[in-house]
Design a protein around this motif. Structure first.
Motif, PDB file in Angstrom:
ATOM      1  N   UNK A 233      -1.999  13.790   0.439  1.00 42.95           N
ATOM      2  CA  UNK A 233      -3.414  13.889   0.067  1.00 42.95           C
ATOM      3  C   UNK A 233      -3.719  13.011  -1.150  1.00 42.95           C
ATOM      4  N   UNK A 234      -2.842  13.085  -2.135  1.00 42.93           N
ATOM      5  CA  UNK A 234      -3.029  12.276  -3.351  1.00 42.93           C
ATOM      6  C   UNK A 234      -3.039  10.791  -3.020  1.00 42.93           C
ATOM      7  N   UNK A 235      -2.117  10.410  -2.144  1.00 44.68           N
ATOM      8  CA  UNK A 235      -2.002   9.017  -1.753  1.00 44.68           C
ATOM      9  C   UNK A 235      -3.277   8.566  -1.043  1.00 44.68           C
ATOM     10  N   UNK A 236      -3.799   9.397  -0.136  1.00 49.68           N
ATOM     11  CA  UNK A 236      -5.031   9.024   0.580  1.00 49.68           C
ATOM     12  C   UNK A 236      -6.198   8.912  -0.396  1.00 49.68           C
TER      13      UNK A 236
ATOM     14  N   UNK B  59       0.639   7.032   5.489  1.00 49.98           N
ATOM     15  CA  UNK B  59       1.910   6.361   5.767  1.00 49.98           C
ATOM     16  C   UNK B  59       2.441   5.996   4.393  1.00 49.98           C
ATOM     17  N   UNK B  60       3.574   6.567   4.013  1.00 45.79           N
ATOM     18  CA  UNK B  60       3.973   6.446   2.610  1.00 45.79           C
ATOM     19  C   UNK B  60       5.359   5.823   2.484  1.00 45.79           C
ATOM     20  N   UNK B  61       5.501   5.001   1.458  1.00 48.09           N
ATOM     21  CA  UNK B  61       6.818   4.439   1.172  1.00 48.09           C
ATOM     22  C   UNK B  61       7.279   4.970  -0.186  1.00 48.09           C
ATOM     23  N   UNK B  62       8.330   5.753  -0.153  1.00 49.64           N
ATOM     24  CA  UNK B  62       8.886   6.334  -1.376  1.00 49.64           C
ATOM     25  C   UNK B  62      10.015   5.442  -1.867  1.00 49.64           C
ATOM     26  N   UNK B  63       9.974   5.121  -3.154  1.00 49.30           N
ATOM     27  CA  UNK B  63      11.043   4.330  -3.761  1.00 49.30           C
ATOM     28  C   UNK B  63      11.716   5.178  -4.824  1.00 49.30           C
ATOM     29  N   UNK B  64      12.964   5.543  -4.560  1.00 44.50           N
ATOM     30  CA  UNK B  64      13.742   6.254  -5.591  1.00 44.50           C
ATOM     31  C   UNK B  64      14.612   5.240  -6.324  1.00 44.50           C
ATOM     32  N   UNK B  65      14.564   5.280  -7.621  1.00 42.85           N
ATOM     33  CA  UNK B  65      15.510   4.491  -8.407  1.00 42.85           C
ATOM     34  C   UNK B  65      16.496   5.495  -9.009  1.00 42.85           C
ATOM     35  N   UNK B  66      17.780   5.167  -8.946  1.00 45.09           N
ATOM     36  CA  UNK B  66      18.797   6.077  -9.463  1.00 45.09           C
ATOM     37  C   UNK B  66      18.507   6.473 -10.911  1.00 45.09           C
ATOM     38  N   UNK B  67      18.970   7.664 -11.275  1.00 42.38           N
ATOM     39  CA  UNK B  67      18.635   8.188 -12.595  1.00 42.38           C
ATOM     40  C   UNK B  67      19.719   8.012 -13.647  1.00 42.38           C
ATOM     41  N   UNK B  68      20.799   7.324 -13.284  1.00 42.61           N
ATOM     42  CA  UNK B  68      21.856   7.150 -14.286  1.00 42.61           C
ATOM     43  C   UNK B  68      21.350   6.254 -15.416  1.00 42.61           C
ATOM     44  N   UNK B  69      22.010   6.363 -16.558  1.00 42.36           N
ATOM     45  CA  UNK B  69      21.497   5.703 -17.768  1.00 42.36           C
ATOM     46  C   UNK B  69      21.294   4.201 -17.564  1.00 42.36           C
ATOM     47  N   UNK B  70      22.215   3.574 -16.851  1.00 45.87           N
ATOM     48  CA  UNK B  70      22.133   2.121 -16.685  1.00 45.87           C
ATOM     49  C   UNK B  70      20.955   1.695 -15.812  1.00 45.87           C
TER      50      UNK B  70
ATOM     51  N   UNK C  90       0.815  -1.192   0.000  1.00 53.26           N
ATOM     52  CA  UNK C  90       0.000   0.000   0.000  1.00 53.26           C
ATOM     53  C   UNK C  90       0.859   1.257   0.000  1.00 53.26           C
ATOM     54  N   UNK C  91       0.340   2.272  -0.643  1.00 52.33           N
ATOM     55  CA  UNK C  91       0.873   3.620  -0.572  1.00 52.33           C
ATOM     56  C   UNK C  91       2.341   3.729  -0.973  1.00 52.33           C
TER      57      UNK C  91
END
Ligand SMILES: Nc1nc2c(ncn2[C@@H]2O[C@H](COP(=O)(O)OP(=O)(O)OP(=O)(O)O)[C@@H](O)[C@H]2O)c(=O)[nH]1
Ligand SMILES: [Mg+2]
Length: 217
Positions: free
Chosen positions: A211-214, A94-105, A48-49
């Protein structure tokens, strides 16, 4: 790294209590041998979220996430080499943010996570004029098959001389083409030098995302 993003496990776990609530941050490091961690957990079920944080390398994703989590600005000093996961609790969500690196690979992994998330945060370096066309192209490719996924675009590094203003960025990213159906927001942000409290625009972004997540859940 090419097509062989690997997972080493969890390292550098941190837990802190602050004005904005509790947060836990950890980083999944890269190592040969293990498969890419899936955003849905062991059973592959959507969690969730979850919120995906994407954008070109150096746009400021890690810096923004850290600031949102601690309510204090702190610029990142190292590129994300895999996934950076940050949990942020607000009164609303309650939010879980997932960042994926932005390099080309790493960009080829971005799409894998999209079907599982509630909101996409796309961070752009407002002063990186040369790569704005690429930032635009990748954003449009990402969301072309999902006409309803809410998107929050953070026009970061507004503190830099020569940063594009919001109106110019709206045009440069061709946001009017992204469709009427989806909720889409463009917010100017900057991560100041270490230590100060986050700006009002960053606070607004945090509230908006919660708010968007809710609403989307
Ligand atoms: N001037 C200025 N510099 C910033 C800002 N946000 C981040 N930076 C700097 O930009 C560089 C890249 O920041 P990161 O947060 O690591 O960028 P990222 O998008 O996570 O990059 P990857 O993990 O490589 O995809 C670092 O040197 C930061 O200190 C900002 O708002 N203004
Ligand atoms: Mg990063």
């Amino acid at each position: 790294m090419g097509g062989s993003l690997r997972r080493a496990g969890l390292a550098g776990a941190a837990l802190a209590l602050g004005a904005g609530g509790a947060y836990v941050a950890w980083r999944c490091l890269a190592r040969a041998g293990d498969p890419v961690p899936r955003a849905g957990g062991e059973q592959g079920k959507p969690q969730s979220k979850q919120i995906l944080v994407l954008g070109l390398d150096g746009a400021g994703k890690t810096s923004v996430l850290h600031s949102l989590a601690t309510n204090h600005v702190k610029r990142s000093t190292a590129p994300t080499e895999g996934i950076n996961a940050v949990c942020i609790n607000t009164e609303e969500a309650k939010m879980e943010f997932l960042e994926i690196g932005g390099s080309e690979s790493l960009r080829s992994y971005w799409k894998m996570y999209l079907p599982r998330v509630l909101v996409l945060i796309y961070v752009v370096d407002s002063a990186d004029h040369e790569r704005l066309p690429l930032a635009k192209q990748l954003l449009h490719q990402l969301i072309q098959n999902d006409s309803t996924l809410p998107v929050v675009i953070l026009a970061n590094k507004q503190d830099l001389k020569g940063a594009c203003c919001i109106t110019d960025l709206h045009d440069a990213l061709a946001l009017s083409e992204i469709g009427d159906e989806r909720k889409m927001f463009l917010i100017g942000t900057h991560v100041a030098e270490d230590g100060s409290a986050i700006s009002s625009s960053m606070k607004d972004a945090k509230e908006l995302i919660a708010q968007l997540v809710s609403e989307t859940q």
